[in-house]
Motif scaffolding. Structure first.
Motif, PDB file in Angstrom:
ATOM      1  N   PRO A 279       0.846  -1.241  -0.128  1.00 36.54           N
ATOM      2  CA  PRO A 279       0.140  -0.031  -0.040  1.00 36.54           C
ATOM      3  C   PRO A 279       0.751   1.110  -0.011  1.00 36.54           C
ATOM      4  O   PRO A 279       2.041   1.279   0.323  1.00 36.54           O
ATOM      5  CB  PRO A 279      -0.813  -0.104   1.247  1.00 36.54           C
ATOM      6  N   ALA A 280       0.306   2.473  -0.354  1.00 39.66           N
ATOM      7  CA  ALA A 280       1.159   3.743  -0.359  1.00 39.66           C
ATOM      8  C   ALA A 280       1.253   3.940   1.271  1.00 39.66           C
ATOM      9  O   ALA A 280       0.481   3.650   2.116  1.00 39.66           O
ATOM     10  CB  ALA A 280       0.315   4.729  -0.896  1.00 39.66           C
ATOM     11  N   ALA A 281       2.702   4.605   1.063  1.00 40.36           N
ATOM     12  CA  ALA A 281       3.015   4.891   2.709  1.00 40.36           C
ATOM     13  C   ALA A 281       2.023   6.252   3.052  1.00 40.36           C
ATOM     14  O   ALA A 281       1.778   7.152   2.319  1.00 40.36           O
ATOM     15  CB  ALA A 281       4.423   5.116   2.871  1.00 40.36           C
ATOM     16  N   ALA A 282       1.562   6.141   4.456  1.00 39.55           N
ATOM     17  CA  ALA A 282       0.624   7.178   4.662  1.00 39.55           C
ATOM     18  C   ALA A 282       1.535   8.468   4.770  1.00 39.55           C
ATOM     19  O   ALA A 282       2.534   8.588   5.204  1.00 39.55           O
ATOM     20  CB  ALA A 282       0.295   6.982   6.285  1.00 39.55           C
ATOM     21  N   ARG A 283       0.961   9.493   4.092  1.00 37.61           N
ATOM     22  CA  ARG A 283       1.426  10.832   4.203  1.00 37.61           C
ATOM     23  C   ARG A 283       1.509  11.624   5.236  1.00 37.61           C
ATOM     24  O   ARG A 283       2.288  12.485   5.599  1.00 37.61           O
ATOM     25  CB  ARG A 283       0.624  11.524   3.036  1.00 37.61           C
ATOM     26  N   ASP A 284       0.683  11.408   6.292  1.00 41.89           N
ATOM     27  CA  ASP A 284       0.401  11.876   7.594  1.00 41.89           C
ATOM     28  C   ASP A 284       1.081  11.384   8.492  1.00 41.89           C
ATOM     29  O   ASP A 284       1.228  11.454   9.791  1.00 41.89           O
ATOM     30  CB  ASP A 284      -0.926  12.084   8.027  1.00 41.89           C
ATOM     31  N   PHE A 285       2.300  10.268   8.174  1.00 41.86           N
ATOM     32  CA  PHE A 285       2.826   9.694   9.317  1.00 41.86           C
ATOM     33  C   PHE A 285       3.577  10.394  10.182  1.00 41.86           C
ATOM     34  O   PHE A 285       4.488  11.301   9.541  1.00 41.86           O
ATOM     35  CB  PHE A 285       3.400   8.431   8.633  1.00 41.86           C
ATOM     36  N   THR A 286       3.683  10.241  11.493  1.00 40.15           N
ATOM     37  CA  THR A 286       4.145  11.236  12.263  1.00 40.15           C
ATOM     38  C   THR A 286       5.016  10.594  13.479  1.00 40.15           C
ATOM     39  O   THR A 286       4.288   9.466  14.141  1.00 40.15           O
ATOM     40  CB  THR A 286       3.090  12.395  12.921  1.00 40.15           C
ATOM     41  N   GLY A 287       5.953  11.005  13.610  1.00 41.40           N
ATOM     42  CA  GLY A 287       6.643  10.359  14.983  1.00 41.40           C
ATOM     43  C   GLY A 287       7.321   8.963  15.025  1.00 41.40           C
ATOM     44  O   GLY A 287       7.647   8.595  13.633  1.00 41.40           O
ATOM     45  N   ARG A 288       7.360   8.284  15.870  1.00 41.93           N
ATOM     46  CA  ARG A 288       7.875   7.027  16.039  1.00 41.93           C
ATOM     47  C   ARG A 288       8.981   6.876  15.233  1.00 41.93           C
ATOM     48  O   ARG A 288       9.322   5.809  14.732  1.00 41.93           O
ATOM     49  CB  ARG A 288       6.671   6.029  15.044  1.00 41.93           C
ATOM     50  N   HIS A 289       9.995   7.799  15.693  1.00 38.58           N
ATOM     51  CA  HIS A 289      11.543   7.829  15.068  1.00 38.58           C
ATOM     52  C   HIS A 289      11.986   6.418  15.720  1.00 38.58           C
ATOM     53  O   HIS A 289      12.701   5.861  15.004  1.00 38.58           O
ATOM     54  CB  HIS A 289      12.121   9.094  15.438  1.00 38.58           C
ATOM     55  N   ASP A 290      11.979   6.391  17.111  1.00 37.09           N
ATOM     56  CA  ASP A 290      12.730   5.208  17.734  1.00 37.09           C
ATOM     57  C   ASP A 290      12.156   3.849  17.233  1.00 37.09           C
ATOM     58  O   ASP A 290      13.026   2.914  16.658  1.00 37.09           O
ATOM     59  CB  ASP A 290      12.527   5.459  19.201  1.00 37.09           C
ATOM     60  N   GLU A 291      10.934   3.679  17.060  1.00 40.81           N
ATOM     61  CA  GLU A 291      10.223   2.547  16.728  1.00 40.81           C
ATOM     62  C   GLU A 291      10.575   2.218  15.365  1.00 40.81           C
ATOM     63  O   GLU A 291      10.861   1.027  14.997  1.00 40.81           O
ATOM     64  CB  GLU A 291       8.710   2.570  16.780  1.00 40.81           C
ATOM     65  N   LEU A 292      10.520   3.151  14.487  1.00 37.86           N
ATOM     66  CA  LEU A 292      10.849   3.145  13.129  1.00 37.86           C
ATOM     67  C   LEU A 292      12.256   2.592  12.892  1.00 37.86           C
ATOM     68  O   LEU A 292      12.414   1.607  12.010  1.00 37.86           O
ATOM     69  CB  LEU A 292      10.568   4.253  12.194  1.00 37.86           C
ATOM     70  N   ARG A 293      13.030   3.066  13.631  1.00 44.97           N
ATOM     71  CA  ARG A 293      14.566   2.730  13.503  1.00 44.97           C
ATOM     72  C   ARG A 293      14.750   1.456  14.166  1.00 44.97           C
ATOM     73  O   ARG A 293      15.474   0.699  13.678  1.00 44.97           O
ATOM     74  CB  ARG A 293      15.385   3.683  14.424  1.00 44.97           C
ATOM     75  N   GLU A 294      13.992   0.858  15.039  1.00 44.19           N
ATOM     76  CA  GLU A 294      14.042  -0.540  15.601  1.00 44.19           C
ATOM     77  C   GLU A 294      13.590  -1.623  14.444  1.00 44.19           C
ATOM     78  O   GLU A 294      14.011  -2.543  14.198  1.00 44.19           O
ATOM     79  CB  GLU A 294      12.982  -0.664  16.768  1.00 44.19           C
ATOM     80  N   VAL A 295      12.410  -1.204  13.749  1.00 43.07           N
ATOM     81  CA  VAL A 295      11.781  -1.882  12.682  1.00 43.07           C
ATOM     82  C   VAL A 295      12.977  -2.158  11.485  1.00 43.07           C
ATOM     83  O   VAL A 295      13.059  -3.143  10.903  1.00 43.07           O
ATOM     84  CB  VAL A 295      10.310  -1.396  12.049  1.00 43.07           C
ATOM     85  N   LEU A 296      13.316  -0.976  11.240  1.00 49.80           N
ATOM     86  CA  LEU A 296      14.320  -0.909  10.108  1.00 49.80           C
ATOM     87  C   LEU A 296      15.646  -1.807  10.486  1.00 49.80           C
ATOM     88  O   LEU A 296      16.100  -2.541   9.535  1.00 49.80           O
ATOM     89  CB  LEU A 296      15.000   0.677   9.893  1.00 49.80           C
ATOM     90  N   ASP A 297      16.258  -1.567  11.420  1.00 49.70           N
ATOM     91  CA  ASP A 297      17.414  -2.214  11.896  1.00 49.70           C
ATOM     92  C   ASP A 297      16.919  -3.960  11.910  1.00 49.70           C
ATOM     93  O   ASP A 297      17.585  -4.695  11.609  1.00 49.70           O
ATOM     94  CB  ASP A 297      17.793  -1.975  13.206  1.00 49.70           C
ATOM     95  N   GLY A 298      15.716  -4.121  12.766  1.00 48.13           N
ATOM     96  CA  GLY A 298      15.456  -5.529  12.583  1.00 48.13           C
ATOM     97  C   GLY A 298      14.883  -6.197  11.595  1.00 48.13           C
ATOM     98  O   GLY A 298      15.563  -7.451  11.163  1.00 48.13           O
ATOM     99  N   ALA A 299      14.235  -5.650  10.784  1.00 50.04           N
ATOM    100  CA  ALA A 299      13.519  -6.474   9.471  1.00 50.04           C
ATOM    101  C   ALA A 299      14.820  -6.299   8.415  1.00 50.04           C
ATOM    102  O   ALA A 299      14.914  -7.274   7.507  1.00 50.04           O
ATOM    103  CB  ALA A 299      12.431  -5.564   9.190  1.00 50.04           C
ATOM    104  N   GLY A 300      15.672  -5.163   8.688  1.00 50.78           N
ATOM    105  CA  GLY A 300      16.566  -5.003   7.566  1.00 50.78           C
ATOM    106  C   GLY A 300      18.010  -5.954   7.724  1.00 50.78           C
ATOM    107  O   GLY A 300      18.985  -5.756   7.021  1.00 50.78           O
ATOM    108  N   ARG A 301      17.929  -6.945   8.699  1.00 49.05           N
ATOM    109  CA  ARG A 301      19.190  -7.529   9.240  1.00 49.05           C
ATOM    110  C   ARG A 301      19.585  -8.388   7.778  1.00 49.05           C
ATOM    111  O   ARG A 301      18.717  -9.184   7.364  1.00 49.05           O
ATOM    112  CB  ARG A 301      19.070  -8.267  10.329  1.00 49.05           C
TER     113      ARG A 301
END
Length: 616
Positions: A278-300
């Motif tokens: 799906p298209a990424a939400a245009r109004d996605f806000t915050g969640r900087h730490d959680e996004l980094r955790e997902v990027l680090d974890g899923a991107g291993r």
């Protein structure tokens, strides 16, 4: 009469340091620098070496509020003490502290003061860079930074505003040298050595654009494309939130260039791979730490399973989809998104989900469950793909779909904890911080509207429990109802009997989303949740309170509360704490829904007097 501190007149060279506390060493011996006011004068002179320092500046540093009538005479005493300190050190034939041009000038050599040595190395490094000798530039700039180390300049005298200002200038020079060094390392192909240090500095100086650009470049050249793009996205949101600005054209161009280079680097076969996101939400806000955790974890590189959990409306799907878009270049064999429930909230069969995965990824799946699962596992073992399984109701729905070998990654989103799936990395979403929730509301209503009544805007997001879905629905309603004062809408949301009725925008309803999660609960858990929601104060309750309202003993209450935590209906403290000391919480909107569905009497009626026996 102020008497200066008695100071020795050493015969050897002296070395002063401003990087850290103010110190002086002569012939290996530390020199006593006298009382505080005397050290303030010396620190100010050393901060501006070989430059006249006006008397008024020295006076303001030593007496920032109201200098005494004898201030000028007292300064002369402190200057005399500084002259005594220098004495014949290094050059006994001339006075080190000279008066002229309305101030005092301290004459000192590069080898006698650490900040002068730092400046000389930095200039030499920049000169080497201008000649094109980037390796020498990087080496000299690194020497300058090593001289600085982790020390905070003049930290023992920073309670003086004047000294603190001088120390701030020194730190700014150090940051510039760090940027020079990092850029030189990046240009020489050694970006990886700069990544961690840049991350730390950006966290301390989040609005310094050159630092952030260097961090982006170092991540990009280290093969961490998704993280580099996430750094830009975080910066863009920060600028909008704090200053109402966009990144500079140079920063935006760097971002666009990285996107272009990343796409160009992907092989032709990868571009032909099915991508179903799906298209990424245009109004996605915050969640900087959680996004980094997902990027680090899923991107291993080795792949694996990551679970994003949280209550209904916490933004789990938006986070997973955003991460999947940012991780594009790390998964050349595909990125797919499949919902594990139908639109009505009913769980799909595993065969149905497996069939869709097979169609998206080009896997020939036979109807037989065992063969289909084996074909899917064979495909996972031979590819590098990212799979998002969204809105997972339970472990059984996805068993057999998760990779057993290979380098694929699977991101699951679920209201419950899916504790039976292991091994897996976990990211738990809770409510947004107030600032993040207000930013999201402002994106939908316009930040200017929030500034007209910030107190009511804060009441709105708090009445929404700071859940992204509820805040977004509020923003959508307010964007349409331009005439509605924020204070009036906040009052509607504050009313427990009306809040859920207000959280509807078109076909988007918070109540229906919460209702879907309610249906996932067992009858026993619904009854227990209704009782806890009815008795909780501001959504919170202790174990003792749970024992009281459930009418059961400690062990049965613990099992009930932990069962509700497992479903995502109750949140627990972030850190380790004993069960009796913990404060558990039911999200505000779920509390309202539970009370609406059962009422305090019906909740007890459904669970009955035998609740402890049923739960125990």
């Amino acid at each position: 009469m102020i008497r200066p501190c008695a100071l020795p007149a050493p015969s050897g060279t002296v070395y002063f340091s401003l990087l850290g506390p103010l110190t002086a060493v002569a012939d290996g011996r530390p020199l006593p620098l006298g009382p505080r006011k005397q050290r303030l004068v010396l620190a100010t002179l050393l901060s501006r070496p070989n430059t006249p320092v006006p008397v008024d500046v020295l006076t303001d540093v030593v007496w920032p509020d109201a200098p005494p009538r004898t201030a000028r005479k007292n300064l002369q005493v402190y200057i005399s003490a500084a002259r005594t300190l220098f004495g014949s050190v290094g050059d006994g034939d001339r006075d080190r502290v000279v008066h002229g041009y309305g101030g005092y000038r301290l004459r000192i050599g590069e080898g006698e003061l650490d900040t002068l040595r730092f400046g000389a190395l930095a200039r030499a490094g920049r000169a080497a860079g201008e000649r094109g000798d980037l390796r020498t530039a990087a080496r000299l700039l690194r020497e300058a930074l090593d001289l600085w180390g982790e020390r905070q300049p003049l930290h023992d005298l920073r309670d003086s505003a004047g000294v603190a200002e001088e120390a701030g200038r020194l730190e700014s020079r150090c940051l510039t040298v760090y940027e020079d060094w990092a850029e030189a390392e990046i240009e020489t192909g050694r970006a990886a050595v700069a990544v961690d240090g840049l991350r730390d500095l950006v966290e301390r100086h989040p609005l310094r654009e050159r630092l952030r650009a260097a961090w982006m470049n170092s991540l990009h050249q280290s093969g961490r494309q998704a993280e580099a793009l996430a750094v830009y996205d975080e910066y863009r949101q920060l600028l909008a939130r704090e200053l109402g600005l966009e990144p500079s054209p140079a920063m935006a161009a760097l971002y666009a260039d990285m996107l272009g280079r990343g796409r160009a680097a992907r092989p032709a076969a990868a571009r032909d791979t099915a991508v179903s996101l799906p298209a990424a939400a245009r109004d996605f806000t915050g969640r900087h730490d959680e996004l980094r955790e997902v990027l680090d974890g899923a991107g291993r590189p080795e792949g694996g399973v990551l679970i994003v959990s949280g209550p209904a409306g916490a933004g789990k799907s938006a986070l997973a989809v955003r991460a999947a878009h940012l991780l594009a270049d790390g998964f050349p064999d595909g990125r797919v998104h499949v919902r594990v429930r139908r639109e009505d909230g009913v769980a799909r069969t595993r065969a149905d989900v497996l069939g869709e995965l097979g169609r998206l990824c080009g896997v020939r799946v036979r109807p037989d469950g065992a063969e289909a699962e084996a074909a899917w596992q064979d495909w996972l073992s031979r590819h590098r793909a990212l799979v998002v399984l969204d809105d997972v109701p339970d472990e059984a729905s996805v068993r057999g779909l998760l990779p057993r070998s290979g380098r694929c990654s699977v991101v699951l989103t679920a209201r419950g904890q899916l504790a039976g799936l292991a091994p897996a990395l976990r990211v738990a979403l809770t409510a947004l911080a107030d600032g993040e929730a207000l930013e999201l509301l402002g994106r939908l209503t316009g930040a200017g509207r929030l500034r007209t009544d910030p107190a009511s805007a804060l009441r709105v997001v708090r009445a929404c429990g700071a859940l992204p879905l509820a805040v977004a629905v509020s923003g959508m309603r307010l964007a349409v109802l331009r005439h509605l004062p924020l204070a009036e809408y906040a009052a509607r949301l504050d009313d427990p009997s009306a809040a859920l009725d207000e959280l509807v925008a078109g076909d988007v309803s918070v109540r229906s989303r919460i209702a879907s999660g309610w249906q996932d609960l067992t009858e026993e858990n619904r009854g227990a949740l209704a009782l806890l929601a009815g008795a909780a104060q501001d959504g919170g309750f202790t174990l003792d309170r749970a024992m009281d309202v459930l009418g059961c003993g400690e062990r049965a209450a613990i099992r009930t509360v932990e069962s509700l935590i497992g479903t995502g209906a109750v949140t627990s403290p972030a850190g380790e704490v004993t069960a009796h000391a913990a404060l558990y919480e039911v999200p505000r909107l779920l509390c309202l829904y539970a009370r609406e569905r059962t009422g305090p009497d019906r909740g007890r009626e459904r669970t009955g007097r035998d609740l402890p026996l049923v739960l125990g």
